[in-house]
Design a protein around this motif. Sequence first.
Motif, mmCIF file in Angstrom:
data_model
loop_
_atom_site.group_PDB
_atom_site.id
_atom_site.type_symbol
_atom_site.label_atom_id
_atom_site.label_comp_id
_atom_site.label_asym_id
_atom_site.label_seq_id
_atom_site.Cartn_x
_atom_site.Cartn_y
_atom_site.Cartn_z
ATOM 1 N N GLU A 79 9.637 80.851 -51.451
ATOM 2 C CA GLU A 79 9.061 82.176 -51.209
ATOM 3 C C GLU A 79 9.642 83.164 -52.211
ATOM 4 N N VAL A 80 8.853 84.203 -52.495
ATOM 5 C CA VAL A 80 9.270 85.172 -53.519
ATOM 6 C C VAL A 80 9.137 86.592 -52.980
ATOM 7 N N ASP A 81 9.943 87.497 -53.560
ATOM 8 C CA ASP A 81 9.846 88.914 -53.198
ATOM 9 C C ASP A 81 8.650 89.560 -53.885
ATOM 10 N N ILE A 82 8.401 89.114 -55.116
ATOM 11 C CA ILE A 82 7.319 89.707 -55.911
ATOM 12 C C ILE A 82 6.547 88.595 -56.614
ATOM 13 N N THR A 83 5.224 88.690 -56.549
ATOM 14 C CA THR A 83 4.373 87.854 -57.394
ATOM 15 C C THR A 83 3.702 88.789 -58.390
ATOM 16 N N ILE A 84 3.742 88.415 -59.652
ATOM 17 C CA ILE A 84 3.082 89.234 -60.670
ATOM 18 C C ILE A 84 1.918 88.426 -61.230
ATOM 19 N N ALA A 85 0.719 89.003 -61.194
ATOM 20 C CA ALA A 85 -0.441 88.348 -61.802
ATOM 21 C C ALA A 85 -0.791 89.183 -63.028
ATOM 22 N N VAL A 86 -0.535 88.646 -64.224
ATOM 23 C CA VAL A 86 -0.796 89.440 -65.426
ATOM 24 C C VAL A 86 -2.252 89.325 -65.886
ATOM 25 N N ASP A 87 -3.077 88.735 -65.048
ATOM 26 C CA ASP A 87 -4.517 88.746 -65.295
ATOM 27 C C ASP A 87 -5.184 88.825 -63.921
ATOM 28 N N ASP A 88 -6.028 89.818 -63.696
ATOM 29 C CA ASP A 88 -6.551 90.033 -62.340
ATOM 30 C C ASP A 88 -7.432 88.895 -61.822
ATOM 31 N N THR A 89 -8.055 88.119 -62.725
ATOM 32 C CA THR A 89 -8.901 87.033 -62.220
ATOM 33 C C THR A 89 -8.060 85.933 -61.542
ATOM 34 N N LEU A 90 -6.757 85.954 -61.754
ATOM 35 C CA LEU A 90 -5.883 84.999 -61.054
ATOM 36 C C LEU A 90 -5.852 85.271 -59.558
ATOM 37 N N CYS A 91 -6.292 86.476 -59.157
ATOM 38 C CA CYS A 91 -6.319 86.797 -57.721
ATOM 39 C C CYS A 91 -7.278 85.882 -56.960
ATOM 40 N N LYS A 92 -8.232 85.263 -57.656
ATOM 41 C CA LYS A 92 -9.176 84.375 -56.960
ATOM 42 C C LYS A 92 -8.521 83.075 -56.521
ATOM 43 N N GLY A 93 -7.325 82.824 -57.019
ATOM 44 C CA GLY A 93 -6.621 81.592 -56.673
ATOM 45 C C GLY A 93 -6.093 80.950 -57.937
ATOM 46 N N VAL A 94 -5.195 80.041 -57.736
ATOM 47 C CA VAL A 94 -4.517 79.417 -58.861
ATOM 48 C C VAL A 94 -4.584 77.919 -58.678
ATOM 49 N N GLU A 95 -5.215 77.239 -59.609
ATOM 50 C CA GLU A 95 -5.245 75.781 -59.541
ATOM 51 C C GLU A 95 -4.498 75.234 -60.739
ATOM 52 N N SER A 96 -3.326 74.740 -60.466
ATOM 53 C CA SER A 96 -2.563 74.092 -61.516
ATOM 54 C C SER A 96 -3.339 72.859 -61.954
ATOM 55 N N TRP A 97 -3.206 72.514 -63.231
ATOM 56 C CA TRP A 97 -3.864 71.276 -63.672
ATOM 57 C C TRP A 97 -2.948 70.092 -63.426
ATOM 58 N N ALA A 98 -1.925 70.312 -62.607
ATOM 59 C CA ALA A 98 -1.033 69.223 -62.264
ATOM 60 C C ALA A 98 -1.562 68.515 -61.023
ATOM 61 N N TRP A 99 -1.188 68.979 -59.803
ATOM 62 C CA TRP A 99 -1.545 68.098 -58.684
ATOM 63 C C TRP A 99 -1.856 68.771 -57.375
ATOM 64 N N TYR A 100 -1.680 70.092 -57.226
ATOM 65 C CA TYR A 100 -1.742 70.560 -55.856
ATOM 66 C C TYR A 100 -2.942 71.424 -55.450
ATOM 67 N N GLY A 101 -3.991 71.317 -56.205
ATOM 68 C CA GLY A 101 -5.234 71.958 -55.780
ATOM 69 C C GLY A 101 -5.182 73.477 -55.805
#
Length: 406
Positions: A79-101
């Motif tokens: 868990e984190v105190d602050i999440t920074i999204a330096v691109d607003d389209t990341l607000c739609k969700g984040v899918e790593s190209w690794a493994w966790y959807g």
Amino acid sequence: MGRLFAVEIVYRGIFQKILAKQISRTIVLAAHREGKPGISFGRYGDSPERNGIPAKNFAIVATDDLTLEEGMAKYEPKEVDITIAVDDTLCKGVESWAWYGLQPINRLLKPGGTLIVTSREEPETLIGMCHCKEVPYQLAIVKAIPSFSGLWVYKDDHTDVRVLGAIAKVLPELFSLESVQEVILTDTNNPLKATSAQRSHERLTTVTVRPDQGNPETPYKFELPKWWEMGEGIAIPSIAPGSGMSDPATQAVGGYRPERTPTFKKYTTRTMRPVVDFDTCIKCTLCWLQCPDSCFDVTPEGLYDANMQACCGCGVCEAVCPVKDCVTMVNEVAFHDNASQWEMWRKDKEGYHTWLKGKIEDHPQRSHGFRYRGQYQEQIAEMAEPGVKCASEKVWTEPAPEAPGA
Ligand code: SF4
Ligand code: SF4
């Protein structure tokens, strides 16, 4: 036991790599000035890091060495105190190209933690893009266009220091504005950057996001396999060998859709999406052939419908299409779902045309890199805080970038 602070910086691989690194290392240096030890490190969303794919940097700071050691005894913070999204389209969700959807941007935020987004959008728009969270959290917006640059190039538009000024406001226990300004001055010898941090600090406002606000969709969920369920070696189930290459639903009406994995979607890599004018398309097949991700479904009429679950927004289809304005890349913020454009066109051609015209008017609000000479200077001027003269019109490149995959 002392206190542990964790900040994650979610960024677009390659394009914002140096920006994320600048932010995370300065967090640690500013906290260190106040006697707090810390560490900053990166985690690839993919290996090697690729263009636009969501990736993360972390800054972990503690009030004493032992607490830091304990905090670092994990692969990454839970868990984190602050999440920074330096691109607003990341607000739609984040899918790593690794493994966790697909994961919500606010997933790691502690109750009452703050999501800082660089964006020109209003809070309501950004809240609508973020998945609902069970507990309230804060949203703070640093008004800015996304700070994107080309390969290994850093766009020195003050986004780094503006985000740092915002952090000092929302979590002053981590570091004060004065501490971060001192680090900025030592690092850059540029008083204008310290002033930008201060302006951002003064102007930042936050809103509380309630659990009933946001995108109610359930993002991808998974359970780790038990030991007795594991196969030999490491295998990620994807498209089953020998599975058909056509989707029966589409085939039934005469179209063709390549088989795709149901879990690996890729669309959160996208910051722009193609909008296709099916009325002017000459069915040349170039977009279909050149799309690096086999995103196009072939329609019964022989048109090409970019599948929005699979499209990662590279812009190749726009580049190769020989018909003017037939494929136009549009800011992803302008869309609220991944529905088929061809379905929309098929049901109401006139309505689709009006929709398409409206979307294209948004174009081009963003790009990967720069589209014409002088665009960098224009964007820098646009980013400058009123009353703050723009610092640099030079593109600063980092020496000896590490090779992808290193
Ligand atoms: S932008 Fe076009 S070429 Fe690129 S992935 Fe999407 S559909 Fe394919
Ligand atoms: S490249 Fe353009 S004209 Fe050719 S099939 Fe694709 S959309 Fe149609």
